[in-house]
Write an enzyme that holds these catalytic residues in place. Structure first.
Site, PDB file in Angstrom:
ATOM      1  N   GLY A   1       0.862  -1.194   0.089  1.00  0.00           N
ATOM      2  CA  GLY A   1      -0.049  -0.018  -0.060  1.00  0.00           C
ATOM      3  C   GLY A   1       0.911   1.242   0.095  1.00  0.00           C
ATOM      4  O   GLY A   1       2.117   1.066   0.259  1.00  0.00           O
TER       5      GLY A   1
ATOM      6  N   HIS B   1      -4.735   1.369   7.442  1.00  0.00           N
ATOM      7  CA  HIS B   1      -3.206   1.933   7.789  1.00  0.00           C
ATOM      8  C   HIS B   1      -3.155   3.238   6.840  1.00  0.00           C
ATOM      9  O   HIS B   1      -2.615   4.265   7.277  1.00  0.00           O
ATOM     10  CB  HIS B   1      -2.477   0.888   7.580  1.00  0.00           C
ATOM     11  CG  HIS B   1      -0.769   1.389   7.604  1.00  0.00           C
ATOM     12  ND1 HIS B   1      -0.018   1.015   8.211  1.00  0.00           N
ATOM     13  CD2 HIS B   1      -0.177   2.009   6.566  1.00  0.00           C
ATOM     14  CE1 HIS B   1       1.207   1.322   8.454  1.00  0.00           C
ATOM     15  NE2 HIS B   1       1.093   2.035   7.033  1.00  0.00           N
ATOM     16  N   GLU B   2      -3.399   2.938   5.437  1.00  0.00           N
ATOM     17  CA  GLU B   2      -3.201   3.993   4.498  1.00  0.00           C
ATOM     18  C   GLU B   2      -4.241   5.421   4.729  1.00  0.00           C
ATOM     19  O   GLU B   2      -3.916   6.494   4.692  1.00  0.00           O
ATOM     20  CB  GLU B   2      -3.701   3.542   3.198  1.00  0.00           C
ATOM     21  CG  GLU B   2      -2.822   2.530   2.622  1.00  0.00           C
ATOM     22  CD  GLU B   2      -1.192   2.535   3.083  1.00  0.00           C
ATOM     23  OE1 GLU B   2      -0.723   3.666   3.025  1.00  0.00           O
ATOM     24  OE2 GLU B   2      -0.676   1.616   3.178  1.00  0.00           O
TER      25      GLU B   2
HETATM   26  O1  K1U Z   1       1.872   2.261   4.161  1.00  0.00           O
HETATM   27  C1  K1U Z   1       2.853   1.709   3.804  1.00  0.00           C
HETATM   28  O2  K1U Z   1       3.977   2.247   4.380  1.00  0.00           O
HETATM   29  C2  K1U Z   1       2.789   0.495   3.107  1.00  0.00           C
HETATM   30  C3  K1U Z   1       2.592  -0.585   4.038  1.00  0.00           C
HETATM   31  C4  K1U Z   1       1.321  -1.055   4.129  1.00  0.00           C
HETATM   32  C5  K1U Z   1       1.015  -2.110   5.351  1.00  0.00           C
HETATM   33  C6  K1U Z   1       1.623  -3.459   5.457  1.00  0.00           C
HETATM   34  C7  K1U Z   1       1.159  -4.253   6.314  1.00  0.00           C
HETATM   35  C8  K1U Z   1       0.189  -3.856   7.233  1.00  0.00           C
HETATM   36  C9  K1U Z   1      -0.314  -2.698   7.177  1.00  0.00           C
HETATM   37  C10 K1U Z   1       0.121  -1.920   6.115  1.00  0.00           C
HETATM   38  C11 K1U Z   1       3.611  -1.695   3.377  1.00  0.00           C
HETATM   39  O3  K1U Z   1       3.329  -2.177   2.340  1.00  0.00           O
HETATM   40  S1  K1U Z   1       4.832  -2.424   4.652  1.00  0.00           S
HETATM   41  C12 K1U Z   1       5.671  -3.493   3.420  1.00  0.00           C
HETATM   42  C13 K1U Z   1       5.008  -4.889   3.498  1.00  0.00           C
HETATM   43  O4  K1U Z   1       4.197  -5.248   4.373  1.00  0.00           O
HETATM   44  C14 K1U Z   1       5.225  -5.701   2.541  1.00  0.00           C
HETATM   45  C15 K1U Z   1       6.009  -5.763   1.675  1.00  0.00           C
HETATM   46  C16 K1U Z   1       6.493  -6.656   0.471  1.00  0.00           C
HETATM   47  C17 K1U Z   1       5.665  -7.893   0.504  1.00  0.00           C
HETATM   48  C18 K1U Z   1       4.521  -8.025   1.222  1.00  0.00           C
HETATM   49  C19 K1U Z   1       4.376  -6.919   2.464  1.00  0.00           C
HETATM   50 ZN    ZN Z   2       2.472   3.333   6.389  1.00  0.00          ZN
END
Ligand code: K1U
Ligand code: ZN
Length: 179
Positions: free
Chosen positions: A47, A135-136
């Site tokens: 995200g 979260h977003e």
């Molecule tokens: O908002 C952001 O910074 C993105 C975040 C979203 C998120 C992930 C997990 C739980 C809540 C919100 C991320 O994408 S962190 C990276 C991540 O989780 C991931 C990276 C690669 C493959 C799978 C997951």
């Molecule tokens: Zn984040």
């Protein structure tokens, strides 16, 4: 398309409140969405909120599919219903690299949003999609997930990232002095 710079906690710009999008279907909005998607896939993440790339408008990209081929673009998202049931998920954040911690949120949510052309849609989300959209949407309100953690944990995370930031600035200065 272009890769965008992702702001890192504790950058104060992460706490700005995003404004609703008022003009849909424009080349500018399409480019922002395309650049955000490219940046999210490259990171890699599931995200990204526009706030994280220093654009303070209510735009979110999400793709929680295994093959990373199911992009959902949420413009002006609103949660219209949240379950009483809660789930705790070990969240990560591209703006807080290397940190994962448990956050409790509603397990299911219903979201109303618009696509780039201004067409309204509704989504019922559970599992990772529900976690990610909440979260977003917090990012759009200037809230970073570490604010759910204890002050002790948050301050440790802040100090660790500030130290890393100083190290990266020093490395960049040394590289440019060698040129
Ligand atoms: O908002 C952001 O910074 C993105 C975040 C979203 C998120 C992930 C997990 C739980 C809540 C919100 C991320 O994408 S962190 C990276 C991540 O989780 C991931 C990276 C690669 C493959 C799978 C997951
Ligand atoms: Zn984040």
């Amino acid at each position: 398309m272009a890769l965008l710079n992702i702001l890192r906690y504790p950058d104060p710009r992460l706490h700005k409140i995003a404004a609703p999008v008022t003009e849909f279907g424009t080349d500018r909005l399409r480019k922002l969405v395309a650049d955000m998607a490219e940046t999210m896939y490259d990171a890699p993440g599931v995200g990204l909120a526009a706030t994280q790339v220093d654009v303070h408008e209510r735009v979110v990209t999400i793709d929680v599919s295994e093959a990373q081929d199911k992009l959902i673009v949420f413009i002006n998202p609103e949660i219209t219903w949240a379950s009483d049931e809660k789930q705790v998920y070990d969240e990560g954040c591209l703006s807080v690299p290397g940190v994962y911690d448990g956050v409790e949120r509603p397990a299911q949510v219903k979201v109303r949003a618009f696509d780039v052309d201004g067409k309204e849609f509704n989504i019922d989300a559970d599992g990772l999609l529900a976690v990610c959209i909440q979260h977003e949407m917090d990012h759009l309100m200037g809230k970073v997930f570490v604010e759910y953690l204890s002050p002790l944990k948050r301050n440790r995370i802040k100090a660790k990232l500030q130290k890393e930031e100083r190290g990266m600035a020093r490395d960049a200065a040394q590289r440019s002095a060698r040129r």
